[in-house]
Motif scaffolding. Sequence first.
Motif, PDB file in Angstrom:
ATOM      1  N   PHE A  32      64.379  64.768  31.052  1.00  0.00           N
ATOM      2  CA  PHE A  32      63.458  65.905  31.003  1.00  0.00           C
ATOM      3  C   PHE A  32      63.853  66.895  29.929  1.00  0.00           C
ATOM      4  CE2 PHE A  32      63.392  64.251  35.330  1.00  0.00           C
ATOM      5  CZ  PHE A  32      62.063  63.905  35.399  1.00  0.00           C
ATOM      6  N   SER A  33      63.455  66.622  28.704  1.00  0.00           N
ATOM      7  CA  SER A  33      63.870  67.462  27.585  1.00  0.00           C
ATOM      8  C   SER A  33      62.944  68.666  27.416  1.00  0.00           C
ATOM      9  CB  SER A  33      63.870  66.639  26.304  1.00  0.00           C
ATOM     10  OG  SER A  33      63.854  67.486  25.201  1.00  0.00           O
ATOM     11  N   VAL A  34      63.516  69.843  27.344  1.00  0.00           N
ATOM     12  CA  VAL A  34      62.736  71.038  27.029  1.00  0.00           C
ATOM     13  C   VAL A  34      63.109  71.473  25.617  1.00  0.00           C
ATOM     14  CG1 VAL A  34      61.902  73.214  27.963  1.00  0.00           C
ATOM     15  CG2 VAL A  34      63.081  71.630  29.435  1.00  0.00           C
ATOM     16  N   ALA A  35      63.430  70.495  24.750  1.00  0.00           N
ATOM     17  CA  ALA A  35      63.851  70.834  23.393  1.00  0.00           C
ATOM     18  C   ALA A  35      63.041  70.044  22.371  1.00  0.00           C
ATOM     19  CB  ALA A  35      65.342  70.557  23.228  1.00  0.00           C
ATOM     20  N   HIS A  36      61.814  69.639  22.755  1.00  0.00           N
ATOM     21  CA  HIS A  36      61.067  68.783  21.827  1.00  0.00           C
ATOM     22  C   HIS A  36      60.689  69.516  20.547  1.00  0.00           C
ATOM     23  CE1 HIS A  36      59.867  64.719  21.645  1.00  0.00           C
ATOM     24  NE2 HIS A  36      58.612  64.951  21.366  1.00  0.00           N
ATOM     25  N   ALA A  37      60.454  70.822  20.639  1.00  0.00           N
ATOM     26  CA  ALA A  37      60.079  71.584  19.451  1.00  0.00           C
ATOM     27  C   ALA A  37      61.205  71.626  18.420  1.00  0.00           C
ATOM     28  CB  ALA A  37      59.677  73.007  19.842  1.00  0.00           C
ATOM     29  N   VAL A  38      62.451  71.413  18.875  1.00  0.00           N
ATOM     30  CA  VAL A  38      63.571  71.399  17.935  1.00  0.00           C
ATOM     31  C   VAL A  38      63.377  70.265  16.934  1.00  0.00           C
ATOM     32  CG1 VAL A  38      66.043  71.019  17.719  1.00  0.00           C
ATOM     33  CG2 VAL A  38      65.161  72.370  19.608  1.00  0.00           C
ATOM     34  N   PHE A  39      62.997  69.081  17.449  1.00  0.00           N
ATOM     35  CA  PHE A  39      62.893  67.920  16.579  1.00  0.00           C
ATOM     36  C   PHE A  39      61.597  67.952  15.782  1.00  0.00           C
ATOM     37  CE2 PHE A  39      65.795  67.194  19.958  1.00  0.00           C
ATOM     38  CZ  PHE A  39      66.916  66.814  19.241  1.00  0.00           C
ATOM     39  N   PHE A  40      60.572  68.556  16.385  1.00  0.00           N
ATOM     40  CA  PHE A  40      59.338  68.857  15.648  1.00  0.00           C
ATOM     41  C   PHE A  40      59.687  69.730  14.442  1.00  0.00           C
ATOM     42  CE2 PHE A  40      55.326  71.621  15.751  1.00  0.00           C
ATOM     43  CZ  PHE A  40      54.546  70.683  15.122  1.00  0.00           C
ATOM     44  N   GLY A  41      60.505  70.757  14.686  1.00  0.00           N
ATOM     45  CA  GLY A  41      60.907  71.675  13.626  1.00  0.00           C
ATOM     46  C   GLY A  41      61.751  70.995  12.568  1.00  0.00           C
ATOM     47  N   SER A 202      50.667  73.637   5.006  1.00  0.00           N
ATOM     48  CA  SER A 202      51.367  74.001   3.764  1.00  0.00           C
ATOM     49  C   SER A 202      52.204  75.272   3.916  1.00  0.00           C
ATOM     50  CB  SER A 202      50.428  74.088   2.555  1.00  0.00           C
ATOM     51  OG  SER A 202      49.471  75.084   2.737  1.00  0.00           O
ATOM     52  N   PHE A 203      52.567  75.565   5.169  1.00  0.00           N
ATOM     53  CA  PHE A 203      53.441  76.702   5.464  1.00  0.00           C
ATOM     54  C   PHE A 203      54.087  76.448   6.820  1.00  0.00           C
ATOM     55  CE2 PHE A 203      53.565  80.476   8.217  1.00  0.00           C
ATOM     56  CZ  PHE A 203      54.616  81.155   7.614  1.00  0.00           C
ATOM     57  N   VAL A 204      55.405  76.595   6.911  1.00  0.00           N
ATOM     58  CA  VAL A 204      56.034  76.512   8.230  1.00  0.00           C
ATOM     59  C   VAL A 204      57.033  77.649   8.388  1.00  0.00           C
ATOM     60  CG1 VAL A 204      55.851  74.060   8.743  1.00  0.00           C
ATOM     61  CG2 VAL A 204      57.734  74.871   7.311  1.00  0.00           C
ATOM     62  N   ASN A 205      57.141  78.186   9.583  1.00  0.00           N
ATOM     63  CA  ASN A 205      58.275  79.051   9.889  1.00  0.00           C
ATOM     64  C   ASN A 205      58.695  78.857  11.327  1.00  0.00           C
ATOM     65  OD1 ASN A 205      56.591  80.566  11.462  1.00  0.00           O
ATOM     66  ND2 ASN A 205      57.097  82.513  10.507  1.00  0.00           N
ATOM     67  N   VAL A 206      59.739  79.543  11.706  1.00  0.00           N
ATOM     68  CA  VAL A 206      60.409  79.282  12.981  1.00  0.00           C
ATOM     69  C   VAL A 206      59.488  79.508  14.188  1.00  0.00           C
ATOM     70  CG1 VAL A 206      61.365  81.609  13.115  1.00  0.00           C
ATOM     71  CG2 VAL A 206      62.520  79.762  14.295  1.00  0.00           C
ATOM     72  N   GLU A 207      58.455  80.341  14.023  1.00  0.00           N
ATOM     73  CA  GLU A 207      57.534  80.648  15.119  1.00  0.00           C
ATOM     74  C   GLU A 207      56.968  79.392  15.795  1.00  0.00           C
ATOM     75  OE1 GLU A 207      55.994  83.975  15.948  1.00  0.00           O
ATOM     76  OE2 GLU A 207      57.966  84.479  15.165  1.00  0.00           O
ATOM     77  N   SER A 208      56.792  78.328  15.010  1.00  0.00           N
ATOM     78  CA  SER A 208      56.177  77.118  15.563  1.00  0.00           C
ATOM     79  C   SER A 208      57.169  76.247  16.313  1.00  0.00           C
ATOM     80  CB  SER A 208      55.555  76.286  14.445  1.00  0.00           C
ATOM     81  OG  SER A 208      54.820  77.095  13.585  1.00  0.00           O
ATOM     82  N   PHE A 209      58.464  76.593  16.258  1.00  0.00           N
ATOM     83  CA  PHE A 209      59.457  75.691  16.826  1.00  0.00           C
ATOM     84  C   PHE A 209      60.306  76.367  17.882  1.00  0.00           C
ATOM     85  CE2 PHE A 209      59.004  74.857  12.192  1.00  0.00           C
ATOM     86  CZ  PHE A 209      57.998  73.921  12.347  1.00  0.00           C
ATOM     87  N   THR A 210      59.707  77.332  18.577  1.00  0.00           N
ATOM     88  CA  THR A 210      60.450  78.061  19.599  1.00  0.00           C
ATOM     89  C   THR A 210      60.300  77.368  20.943  1.00  0.00           C
ATOM     90  OG1 THR A 210      58.534  79.366  20.048  1.00  0.00           O
ATOM     91  CG2 THR A 210      60.091  80.269  18.470  1.00  0.00           C
ATOM     92  N   MET A 211      60.930  77.975  21.916  1.00  0.00           N
ATOM     93  CA  MET A 211      60.871  77.431  23.258  1.00  0.00           C
ATOM     94  C   MET A 211      59.437  77.402  23.794  1.00  0.00           C
ATOM     95  SD  MET A 211      63.011  78.569  26.420  1.00  0.00           S
ATOM     96  CE  MET A 211      62.497  78.017  27.999  1.00  0.00           C
TER      97      MET A 211
END
Lengths: 291, 289
Positions: A32-41, A202-211
């Motif tokens: 049960f991973s609650v860290a999927h956004a980490v790898f997305f990021g 064409s733009f990424v920042n940390v906002e998309s990869f949070t908890m």
Amino acid sequence: MTAYLANLATLVAIFGILAATLNFVVGFAGIFSVAHAVFFGLGAYAGAQVALQLFPDALLACLVAAIVAGGLSLCLALPALRVRGEYFVAASLGLQMMATTLFSEAKAFTGGIGGLVAIPRPTVAGVEVGVLPLALAALALILFLTARLQRGAFGRTLQSIRDAESAAEALGKNVAAAKTLAVAFACAGAGIGGALFALHLSFVNVESFTMDQSVLVMAMVIIGGTGTLWGPLIGAILLLSLPSGLAFLPFIPATEVGAVQQIVYGLAMTLLMIFRPAGLVGDLSKGRATA
Amino acid sequence: MLFLQLLLQGIQTGALYALTAAGFALIFGATRIFHFAHGISFTLAGYAFLFAWNAGWPWWAGSLAGVLAATLFGLAMERVVYRPIQRHEGSFFTVFVAAFGVAVVVQNLVGMLAGRGFASVDTPLSRATEVMPEIFLAPIFWIAIGVAVVLFVALSAFLTRTHAGVALRALAQNPDLLRAYGLSSNRLSMLAFALGSAMAAPAAVLTAMTTGLNEAIGHHVMLISMAATIVGGVGSLRGAALAGLMLGVAESVALQFVDTQWAEAVSFLVLFAFIIFRPSGFFGVVQTR
């Protein structure tokens, strides 16, 4: 309107990839991973860096993203081998919180809070292409692989680990290898989703990869139905069309749409867990879905 | 001197963490429910106090309102969410997701109703004075430590000296045997939720007086409580409290070496290291479920 729908379709495909890969570890392997956004990021930053530093070849970006995310998935596999249940959720939450800090501080790789901007349009073999067909192709590939793996020996091994780890081990299954592989596959998939996401916006920042994002993807899987093939995709479609649907309701002030959206999916998660823990799809095809 | 100042600051934060963590550990230890909405008890208590204060209530009435809000929320979670789920299926993940959903809902409701961003109450207690050269302490430092010590001693006494307390510990060890003795595990589980949630209220009130509250604070509190419970060893209140104190100190002292934005990451680094190298924590029995 077409542009709007194409944008929505691309996001649905990307989040479909995320939800399908998360479902693979949650539904089939019981991790049960609650860290999927980490790898997305990780995938998004890796893909964006490839496009910015080398050349914007979409396939190369996806490949690098998959390798980076899949390789670093060891960070998640390690606690998965040591602990289960609540402990693993705690470990993955810890990983997610550390990664969020790292993403906003490692400015050389991620551009910090400001993020990476002006990522060039993607090409395949020198020809510029849209992200939508790429994302749909990747989603189809991942769903196909998931279906194959689910029915094959590997999927059966994973499900046996999920249901009775000691029994699987007693039958000679290599639990450690199976778990590590499952996590690597899911994280590599999330990385590909990330690379496509970066190329699309064409733009990424940390906002998309949070908890919050990890929880959103988790909600897609849960609401759709864990351990089913189509459930996560349906969850992704539902949750992504929710904000646009709410935007049409006149009595909700524009500033509160985000909050209302979160309330709706929070409520949906809780009510589903109380009344239909198998999720929407899992309920329709009783028994067969999780078998 | 900076080090000593950070250490004292860390002890103040850590005392509050210890209280919340002990509450979480009490609930998790006795009922085996991973009460992921525990931080919400903290949020509700803090905002109840804040509203009472702004409405001109005296501090004790506000604190009482806070304790009441936290306790009622804990009880409601037990009755409305956890018990129905455990009736048909006990999977820990179902419980976790349901609690998470509630946490998301309440956090957003609080944000909509009470406004987003930090809010705090201003009291003379939180004004720092120079007690030693270059060392600044507010009276609230002593209050935080005093409250933590008193409540912790009271809780320990309750768990070891009273009938209900001993029954709670028995519930943690063997629920079936407890039922065989004719005690109601339902009622005890409600007691655990009431007590554990109430433990979050004093910390919330003191936080409102010092650093202030925001709608997402419950989240942070929850993660810290969870980390402290695991680092301390599940089932050990003493471990959870000590680990909470340690995490507070670690977060604060780390500021001497790294920037503020890393403070939270330090806690989770500690948690992560413990899960990988010593999953049973300081005082726990070896148990890798």
